[in-house]
Design a protein around this motif. Structure first.
Motif, PDB file in Angstrom:
ATOM      1  N   VAL A  20      -8.619  -1.477   2.310  1.00 19.78           N
ATOM      2  CA  VAL A  20      -7.811  -2.689   2.434  1.00 19.78           C
ATOM      3  C   VAL A  20      -8.693  -3.927   2.323  1.00 19.78           C
ATOM      4  O   VAL A  20      -8.341  -4.906   1.655  1.00 19.78           O
ATOM      5  CB  VAL A  20      -7.036  -2.689   3.765  1.00 19.78           C
TER       6      VAL A  20
ATOM      7  N   VAL B 205      -5.522   4.559  -0.792  1.00 17.63           N
ATOM      8  CA  VAL B 205      -6.106   3.724   0.253  1.00 17.63           C
ATOM      9  C   VAL B 205      -6.781   4.653   1.261  1.00 17.63           C
ATOM     10  O   VAL B 205      -6.192   5.638   1.715  1.00 17.63           O
ATOM     11  CB  VAL B 205      -5.033   2.874   0.954  1.00 17.63           C
TER      12      VAL B 205
ATOM     13  N   LEU C  70       0.848  -1.187   0.000  1.00 18.16           N
ATOM     14  CA  LEU C  70       0.000   0.000   0.000  1.00 18.16           C
ATOM     15  C   LEU C  70       0.890   1.245   0.000  1.00 18.16           C
ATOM     16  O   LEU C  70       1.597   1.505   0.969  1.00 18.16           O
ATOM     17  CB  LEU C  70      -0.907   0.002   1.230  1.00 18.16           C
TER      18      LEU C  70
END
Length: 313
Positions: free
Chosen positions: A220, A169, A118
């Motif tokens: 996520v 994210v 990420l």
């Protein structure tokens, strides 16, 4: 010489002291490169020299693409990057300082099979994990379009079957504002972080501002589900302050299915105690309180996700 100053430096710190500190950092980098890459130290050392020169002079470089081979056999990688201080900073972190070095296999009890990266930037951290675990499935997430172009080039140059998600994210899916700048590695979706960096005269962001943009956002949980996984052996998260939104305001049940969490908490800008409290509730403890492993968090018990189903990405 502004680039040599750090946020915590007193204004009275002299230019001579700053240059001396940068010189010591360069010598440390060259020593680390020789130790970590004995067969490829010349090429990487050259780029470490270029990085420190850029920091000392404030000249970021033309941004032309270059490549560098590191490692051998199945663990060999070709790093594609731009001749710019931002990319050289990431190259330094990942392959000279090796900030993601950790005995993952010892902890997991086997080689890692799934890596969720990420904040992949230009792809050097995914390359590092692929050099350790050539057979691992890797999902890369990066919102900055200019970085994604180089990330895709790293995927192609290394013939990797990574899935690349061009998105930020966040705590919820949708769209978010990305505060971009020409120091690509510090673009953030967290406005106070971007503002603090741009308002600090000694930071490169102050000179390299760009207009904000709207970008897709994902979670996520959705990334893991879309990959057809029920968890990940390694989750690496370096999302420039957005870790606070993700971990304090989003669904965190995914933490129950993570073997090792490599998390960069941007303590200057976010509420670190509250983030660590969320991690504690999910059974995570820091692998170390300082030093190389202080950004690694481990669950109380080793977690081994089941073999991956066919990915739906």
């Amino acid at each position: 010489m502004n680039y040599l100053r750090r946020d915590e430096d007193p204004q009275a710190l002299s230019g001579r002291s700053l240059l001396a500190r940068e010189g010591r950092a360069l010598l440390g980098d060259l020593s680390a490169v020789r130790a970590a890459h004995p067969g490829h130290s010349i090429g990487l050392s050259r780029w470490m020299l270029a990085y420190h020169w850029a920091m000392a002079t404030g000249r970021n470089g033309p941004g032309t693409r270059h490549s560098l081979s590191l490692g051998s056999g199945r663990h060999a990688v070709t790093c594609v990057f731009r001749n710019h201080a931002s990319d050289l900073f990431v190259l330094r972190e990942v392959f000279a300082e090796q900030i993601y070095a950790f005995p993952y296999e010892e902890r997991l009890g086997r080689p890692a099979e799934r890596v969720l990266d990420l904040g992949s930037n230009i792809g050097l951290s995914p390359l590092y994990f692929s050099s350790l675990f050539p057979d691992a499935q890797v999902v890369c997430v990066e919102p900055v379009a200019e970085n994604v172009a180089v990330l895709r080039r790293n995927k192609e140059a290394n013939r990797r079957d990574w899935h690349i998600e061009q998105a930020a994210v966040a705590s919820a899916p949708g769209h978010v504002t990305l505060h971009t700048n020409g120091w690509w590695s510090s673009s953030s979706t967290t406005a106070p972080v971007a503002r603090a960096r741009e308002e600090a005269a000694h930071r490169p962001e102050a000179r390299l501002r760009r207009p904000p943009t709207r970008v897709p956002a994902t979670t996520v949980t959705d990334l893991i589900a879309a990959a057809g996984w029920d968890g990940a052996d390694i989750v690496k998260m370096d999302i420039e302050g957005a870790e606070e939104d993700v971990l304090l305001h989003g669904d965190t049940d995914w933490l129950a299915h993570v073997g090792v969490l490599a998390l960069d908490i941007h303590t200057k800008y976010v509420d670190r105690p509250r983030i660590e409290e969320v991690l504690r509730r999910h059974g995570f403890r820091p692998a170390a309180t300082s030093g190389a492993h202080s950004a690694v968090f481990l669950p109380a018990r080793s977690r081994r996700p089941k073999p991956a189903r066919t990915a739906r990405l």
